[in-house]
Design an enzyme around this catalytic site. Structure first.
Site, mmCIF file in Angstrom:
data_model
loop_
_atom_site.group_PDB
_atom_site.id
_atom_site.type_symbol
_atom_site.label_atom_id
_atom_site.label_comp_id
_atom_site.label_asym_id
_atom_site.label_seq_id
_atom_site.Cartn_x
_atom_site.Cartn_y
_atom_site.Cartn_z
ATOM 1 C CG ASP A 88 -1.958 1.012 1.092
ATOM 2 O OD1 ASP A 88 -2.798 1.025 0.209
ATOM 3 O OD2 ASP A 88 -1.885 2.262 2.122
ATOM 4 C CG ASP A 494 -13.556 -1.409 -40.511
ATOM 5 O OD1 ASP A 494 -12.881 -1.732 -41.565
ATOM 6 O OD2 ASP A 494 -12.861 -1.568 -39.303
ATOM 7 N N GLY A 520 -16.714 1.936 -45.701
ATOM 8 C CA GLY A 520 -16.352 2.900 -46.742
ATOM 9 C C GLY A 520 -14.638 2.332 -46.467
ATOM 10 C CG ASP A 521 -10.262 2.223 -48.369
ATOM 11 O OD1 ASP A 521 -9.593 2.748 -47.890
ATOM 12 O OD2 ASP A 521 -9.812 1.483 -49.551
ATOM 13 C CG PHE A 522 -9.358 4.610 -43.521
ATOM 14 C CD1 PHE A 522 -8.287 4.337 -43.908
ATOM 15 C CD2 PHE A 522 -9.887 3.768 -42.128
ATOM 16 C CE1 PHE A 522 -7.379 3.413 -43.301
ATOM 17 C CE2 PHE A 522 -9.078 2.971 -41.630
ATOM 18 C CZ PHE A 522 -7.676 2.714 -42.259
ATOM 19 N NE ARG A 537 -3.885 -3.665 -31.523
ATOM 20 C CZ ARG A 537 -3.962 -5.026 -31.560
ATOM 21 N NH1 ARG A 537 -5.059 -5.583 -31.970
ATOM 22 N NH2 ARG A 537 -2.893 -5.717 -31.533
HETATM 23 C C1 LIG Z 1 2.998 8.441 -5.756
HETATM 24 C C2 LIG Z 1 2.642 7.389 -6.704
HETATM 25 C C3 LIG Z 1 2.003 6.635 -6.539
HETATM 26 N N1 LIG Z 1 1.724 5.631 -7.452
HETATM 27 C C4 LIG Z 1 0.676 4.585 -7.608
HETATM 28 C C5 LIG Z 1 1.248 3.314 -6.859
HETATM 29 C C6 LIG Z 1 -0.065 2.682 -6.327
HETATM 30 O O1 LIG Z 1 -0.438 1.814 -7.588
HETATM 31 C C7 LIG Z 1 -0.895 3.680 -6.199
HETATM 32 C C8 LIG Z 1 -1.405 4.006 -4.765
HETATM 33 O O2 LIG Z 1 -2.344 3.131 -4.528
HETATM 34 P P1 LIG Z 1 -2.503 1.612 -3.639
HETATM 35 O O3 LIG Z 1 -3.802 1.596 -2.812
HETATM 36 O O4 LIG Z 1 -1.225 1.529 -2.959
HETATM 37 O O5 LIG Z 1 -2.656 0.591 -4.704
HETATM 38 P P2 LIG Z 1 -3.647 0.377 -5.964
HETATM 39 O O6 LIG Z 1 -4.934 0.784 -5.649
HETATM 40 O O7 LIG Z 1 -2.803 0.824 -7.211
HETATM 41 O O8 LIG Z 1 -3.504 -1.272 -6.049
HETATM 42 P P3 LIG Z 1 -3.848 -2.355 -4.949
HETATM 43 O O9 LIG Z 1 -4.479 -1.806 -3.955
HETATM 44 O O10 LIG Z 1 -4.858 -3.442 -5.801
HETATM 45 O O11 LIG Z 1 -2.571 -2.847 -4.368
HETATM 46 O O12 LIG Z 1 -0.477 4.896 -6.776
HETATM 47 C C9 LIG Z 1 2.238 5.787 -8.785
HETATM 48 O O13 LIG Z 1 2.295 4.885 -9.627
HETATM 49 N N2 LIG Z 1 3.310 6.911 -8.797
HETATM 50 C C10 LIG Z 1 3.317 7.811 -8.154
HETATM 51 O O14 LIG Z 1 4.486 8.742 -8.106
#
Ligand SMILES: Cc1cn([C@H]2C[C@H](O)[C@@H](COP(=O)(O)OP(=O)(O)OP(=O)(O)O)O2)c(=O)[nH]c1=O
Length: 631
Positions: A88, A494, A520-522, A537
């Protein structure tokens, strides 16, 4: 540093990452850890004021996330994982804890608090070793946290809003992503960068080294609780493996030394304190070669050598619809699967066992059954079924890739060698038979469906009243856009042979504002009017000359303020990091005249046709998104 043995200790274990964070998955995948992803359902609602320090909140949340997954897997599958990892990440400023913003205003509130100041990013991590006694789940918990200090520049209100509108802050603690656009806000970082991105890899490896290579007892005894250990790596220590460090055996004999498991007992590196930090280098203690050869095992190369076998095992199990049978009838014994499918028992058993080892299936005394991922992604009716793309990979891409050597020698597509047909226009090749066309459409549909939400929400598109998805195939992205922007008028344009075959792929429940399909053909026909043109894509199929033809046609009908949204795998500018996208570029070599391109290359192409303010969002999903506006 002999890194491999630390992670090598986990090779034979069923490791689960209890996190939906794509960043955590990427960090651990990049170092070669094999694991399943089972996102935690634990709601991050612990009472913050009941924790003496912010990191205690992060550690407890990480622990609860991991425990929820360990319990759920134990109850649901009766096959307990060996290790569950939870994490977390929080931001702490002025004694306050910031998590992910709930909306844009909340992101603004958070980012303005961080402006011009230093704050701390804490990631709490829990490593839970699980075992089953009778029907009871037993857990041994190791947890720790890491702190990184980050300072933001003074940020103007305009800059903050521009950043918030990029969409990047929403799923990130503190409302920023240091690894992408948010990096531009940062003046300095003190500490582990990956800790900010969501996972303190260095500390994690040290923790594993402590768990699996504990120092011999006499060394521990000499360490005072509040002193720096007399060694700062494990290199000088004897392994202890022969005595007690093999975790599984040790656990079987008696419970682990709780001083190693409990973070609150400061006997040996159990605290987060730089004063007791040790390196995680593992000893090459054994001079007679056993451990040394293990340390040198080129596991990444060996994995690559095996990669084609693993892909083919997945393709064959999918083609034989084994995941479909197991979903409706599992658990099944190998002989029952063989009877259902009409295959040999000995061959089926080996294929099923390989799928178990690859983490696609589970095996118990009752037989084989699907993992949650197999139900979601591998069955033909799974919520995010990739079945169509897997069959396309087996039947179309595999024969093309067997001619990769010729493609590299000649620098051109290999359809004539793979299928004995003279290479014509890419889509004429796909649409020459009804079977190949439907297979191709199913493949495109599965990727479009899997990525649709991330593509549709990468940027706030509510300013565009009408959208035309050029080459939008079955309309998977179009339907998602209507869900998210109910007032948007969405047209899919498409080729006639595609539009004639879309009915099978339409969602069963009718949308209030249905998608309009125009054929159509873009390259040749007039384009429908729209405020936003989507090319998902599409550009990667074509060489620059053809792209200029298409972009100049779009530019001619686009009014100022209207835009183009590209969805592609965007390569890094140095073209050396994103292996999925770089392999996809080889995929384009063997079958098209196109290629994958970097953000700068796309920007250059778009700017030549009067599109400016080019913004790039890396989504963490298979497709990244680029938005630009006609000046
Ligand atoms: C500060 C900071 C956080 N983060 C992200 C990391 C974590 O994924 C998120 C913080 O939320 P979290 O609650 O730690 O994690 P999450 O909700 O993404 O995933 P899960 O609870 O399922 O484990 O913020 C970045 O990607 N870059 C950053 O600079």
């Amino acid at each position: 540093m002999a890194l491999n043995p630390v992670l090598g200790k986990l090779v034979s274990k069923r490791v689960v990452l209890a996190s939906a964070s794509p960043r955590r998955q990427e960090i651990l995948t990049n170092v070669g850890l094999r694991f399943e992803v089972v996102p935690s359902w634990f709601k991050e609602t612990l009472e913050k004021s009941s924790f003496a320090a912010p990191y205690e909140y992060a550690v407890e949340t990480a622990k609860q996330k991991a425990l929820e997954v360990a319990n759920r897997m134990h109850v649901k599958h009766l096959r307990t994982p060996d290790i569950v990892i939870g994490a977390d990440t929080i931001v702490s400023v002025d004694e306050q804890i910031l998590e992910k913003p709930v909306d844009k205003q909340d992101a603004y509130r958070m980012l303005s608090r961080l402006s011009g100041k230093e704050h701390s990013v804490f990631t709490g991590v829990a490593i839970i070793h699980c075992s089953s006694k009778g029907n009871q789940l037993e857990t041994e918990i190791t947890d720790f946290y890491e702190e990184t200090k980050v300072k933001f520049s003074d940020l103007s209100e305009e800059l903050l809003w521009e950043y918030i509108h990029s969409g990047e802050p929403m799923d990130k603690a503190g409302g920023y992503g240091i690894q992408a656009l948010g990096g531009m806000l940062v003046e300095y970082v003190h500490g582990d960068f990956l800790n900010v991105v969501g996972f303190p890899l260095n500390h994690f490896c040290k923790k594993l080294a402590e768990l699996y290579y504990p120092p011999p007892k006499h060394t521990v005894q000499h360490i005072k609780h509040d002193s720096i250990p007399s060694v700062d790596t494990f290199e000088n220590l004897s392994d202890g493996e022969s005595e007690s460090s093999n975790f599984t055996e040790h656990k079987g004999a008696n419970k682990l030394d709780s001083s190693r498991m409990c973070p609150s007992r400061p006997v040996y590196n159990c605290e987060n304190s730089s004063s007791v930090r040790t390196g995680f280098t593992v000893p090459l203690e054994n001079q007679n070669g056993a451990s040394e050869s293990a340390a040198k095992l080129p596991s990444k190369i060996l994995d690559l050598m095996d990669g084609f076998k693993a892909s083919k095992a997945l393709f064959v199990a999918s083609k034989l619809k084994m995941f479909d049978y197991l979903k409706t009838k599992g658990p099944l014994k190998a002989v029952d699967v063989a009877n259902e499918v009409g295959t040999s028992v000995c061959g089926t058993e080996r294929l099923l066992d390989a799928c178990v080892a690859l983490g696609l299936l589970e095996k118990t005394s009752q037989g084989y059954s699907n993992t949650d991922s197999a139900n979601t992604y591998l069955t033909s009716d799974g919520e995010y079924s990739l079945h169509g793309y897997i069959i396309h990979s087996n039947d179309h891409l595999w024969p093309l890739f067997t001619n990769l050597e010729s493609a590299v020698r000649e620098g051109s597509r290999q359809n004539h060698r793979a299928f004995g047909r003279k290479a014509e226009d890419l889509f004429k090749d796909y649409y020459h038979s009804q079977e190949v066309k439907q297979r191709f459409m199913a493949a495109m549909h599965s990727i479009a469906h899997l990525t649709a939400r991330d593509v549709a929400t990468a940027f706030d598109l509510s300013q565009f009243k009408s959208t035309c998805d050029l080459g939008g195939c079955t309309g998977a992205l179009a339907h998602e856009l209507i869900q998210i922007y109910p007032n948007m008028k969405v047209t899919v344009f498409d080729l006639p042979e595609v539009i004639a075959n879309i009915s099978y792929f339409q969602p069963s429940e009718q949308c209030a504002a249905p998608v309009t399909f125009v054929s159509g053909d873009f390259f040749k026909d007039n384009l429908p009017e729209a405020d936003l043109y989507i090319l998902s894509r599409v550009l990667h199929d074509w060489p620059d000359e053809k792209i200029h033809v298409l972009l100049s046609k779009i530019s001619a009908v686009c009014k100022p303020g209207c835009g183009i949204l590209l969805a592609e795998m965007v390569l890094d500018d140095e073209k050396k990091n994103r292996s999925t996208a770089l392999l996809q570029s080889l995929n384009m070599l063997v079958q098209t005249e196109g290629k994958e391109r970097s953000g700068s290359e796309y920007r250059g192409l778009l700017e030549q046709h009067g599109f400016a303010n080019v913004k790039i969002k890396l989504t963490g999903n298979l497709l990244d998104v680029i938005l630009c506006i006609k000046t």
